[in-house]
Design a protein around this motif. Structure first.
Motif, PDB file in Angstrom:
ATOM      1  N   MET A  95       0.832  -1.199   0.000  1.00  0.00           N
ATOM      2  CA  MET A  95       0.000   0.000   0.000  1.00  0.00           C
ATOM      3  C   MET A  95       0.870   1.254   0.000  1.00  0.00           C
ATOM      4  O   MET A  95       0.567   2.233  -0.703  1.00  0.00           O
ATOM      5  N   ARG A 144      -8.414   3.933   3.046  1.00  0.00           N
ATOM      6  CA  ARG A 144      -8.466   2.472   3.075  1.00  0.00           C
ATOM      7  C   ARG A 144      -9.810   2.022   3.619  1.00  0.00           C
ATOM      8  O   ARG A 144     -10.245   2.476   4.680  1.00  0.00           O
ATOM      9  N   ILE A 179      -7.864   2.542  -1.278  1.00  0.00           N
ATOM     10  CA  ILE A 179      -7.392   1.162  -1.202  1.00  0.00           C
ATOM     11  C   ILE A 179      -8.574   0.317  -0.744  1.00  0.00           C
ATOM     12  O   ILE A 179      -9.039   0.436   0.394  1.00  0.00           O
ATOM     13  N   ASP A 189      -9.759  -2.983   0.396  1.00  0.00           N
ATOM     14  CA  ASP A 189      -8.981  -4.032   1.057  1.00  0.00           C
ATOM     15  C   ASP A 189      -9.865  -5.205   1.489  1.00  0.00           C
ATOM     16  O   ASP A 189     -11.079  -5.097   1.558  1.00  0.00           O
TER      17      ASP A 189
END
Length: 348
Positions: free
Chosen positions: A130, A164, A234, A236
């Motif tokens: 990341m 995220r 991101i 995830d």
């Protein structure tokens, strides 16, 4: 989508600034890789198997030996299998800018031949990737002289820290769907349960859609359009059934060590904590090929050498980034064709 007259002098003059920015971005990333002790490798494009994911379509060819006998081969859809063999051989930190080929893919964000940046770290958690992705966004913007990334009406700050969010949280936030409720601890899925949730959310789907199809409909329609605006996202902790090459998460077997990077609603990178169990990998490949046979009436062979190499491969994390898409966003080009020196001809 293609620019059939890219070779005309006036068109090339329009395209050339973005192409030169492409070169600067590649040089900047290569410099970063060197400064971070990565060894650049150059995997062969011809391979036994182009990959064993259900919806991945390779280009088939034939390798003719000195005896005149032909053997089926493919152009790789990713250098992944070859690079993991290099990890098994003892390499610890490797990267490659590879041309890769994928059939049935052409549009503003897709090209039958494109450049993939793929890199691996052994002995590091997948979350380290990341930070790598965040660095590449900034490097691309700096090399292109860009203050922002842009695609159509979407804008993203490449210098801001990426946000995220887990896939489950994104499904809940953008679609009101409890995704993990439809996944068992052993990775089995509840197709009917997810279908009922799509009905309540007003998301159209086909009667023969399986769980993976339903997942993809929600992701494409309700989630992806909202990712990477303002700052990169991101996404995830993908569901285990959607992470064929990733290992399960240590705290929840329903999800995997997989994330994707988005900017301006565009998927840029796909990353894994790598699966190294050959039996489990074979099982996943075989399941995906059975599904491919059901949908498309074809399968690809398994790369037995890759499966044999997995027990020798150390724990590792790896990522693949669509380099053309990164350049497209950094130069505000309307499509990936606009940042390729010589796009593939459109036969249509």
């Amino acid at each position: 989508m293609s620019d059939k007259t890219w070779w005309r002098p006036e068109r090339h003059a329009d395209r050339r600034p973005a192409l030169l920015a492409r070169n600067r971005i590649q040089q900047a990333i290569r410099g970063w890789l060197g400064n971070n002790d990565f060894t650049e490798v150059d995997p062969a494009a011809l391979c036994i198997s182009p990959g064993n994911e259900t919806h991945l379509h390779g280009f088939a060819t034939s390798m003719i030996g000195n005896d005149g006998i032909g053997h089926p081969m493919y152009l790789h859809t990713s250098p992944e299998f070859a690079m993991k063999k290099l990890l098994a051989a003892g390499e610890q930190r490797i990267a490659a800018f590879s041309h890769v080929w994928r059939n049935r893919e052409r549009g503003a964000l897709h090209h039958p031949e494109f450049t993939m940046l793929e890199w691996y770290r052994t002995g590091k958690p997948y979350t380290t990737l990341m930070d790598d992705c965040a660095d590449f966004l900034m490097l691309a913007a700096e090399a292109a002289g860009a203050n922002e990334f842009r695609f159509r009406d979407a804008v993203c700050d490449p210098y801001a820290a990426p946000e995220r969010i887990s896939v489950a949280d994104a499904f809940a936030e953008h679609a009101g769907i409890d995704l993990l409720l439809t996944i068992g601890a052993d990775g089995t899925t509840d197709r009917d349960g997810l279908s009922a949730q799509l009905d309540r959310a007003g998301i159209a789907h086909a009667p023969d859609d399986n769980w993976s199809d339903l997942f993809s409909r929600v992701l494409a329609e309700r989630v992806e359009p909202y990712l990477g605006h303002g700052a990169a996202t991101i996404l995830d902790r993908y569901p285990l059934p959607e992470a064929a090459l990733a290992r399960p998460s240590g705290d929840d077997p329903r999800v995997a060590e997989r994330f994707e990077l988005y900017a301006c609603g565009v998927e840029l990178a796909n990353a894994f904590g790598e699966l190294t169990d050959p039996s489990e990998q074979r099982r996943r490949f075989q399941a995906d090929m059975a599904e491919k046979a059901r949908i498309y009436g074809e399968t690809y062979p398994l790369d037995e050498a890759f499966l044999s190499a997995l027990p020798l491969m150390p724990e590792a994390a790896g990522a693949a980034l669509g380099f053309d898409r990164l350049v497209m966003l950094a130069t505000a080009a309307p499509s990936v064709d606009g940042v390729m020196w010589a796009p593939v001809a459109d036969p249509g």
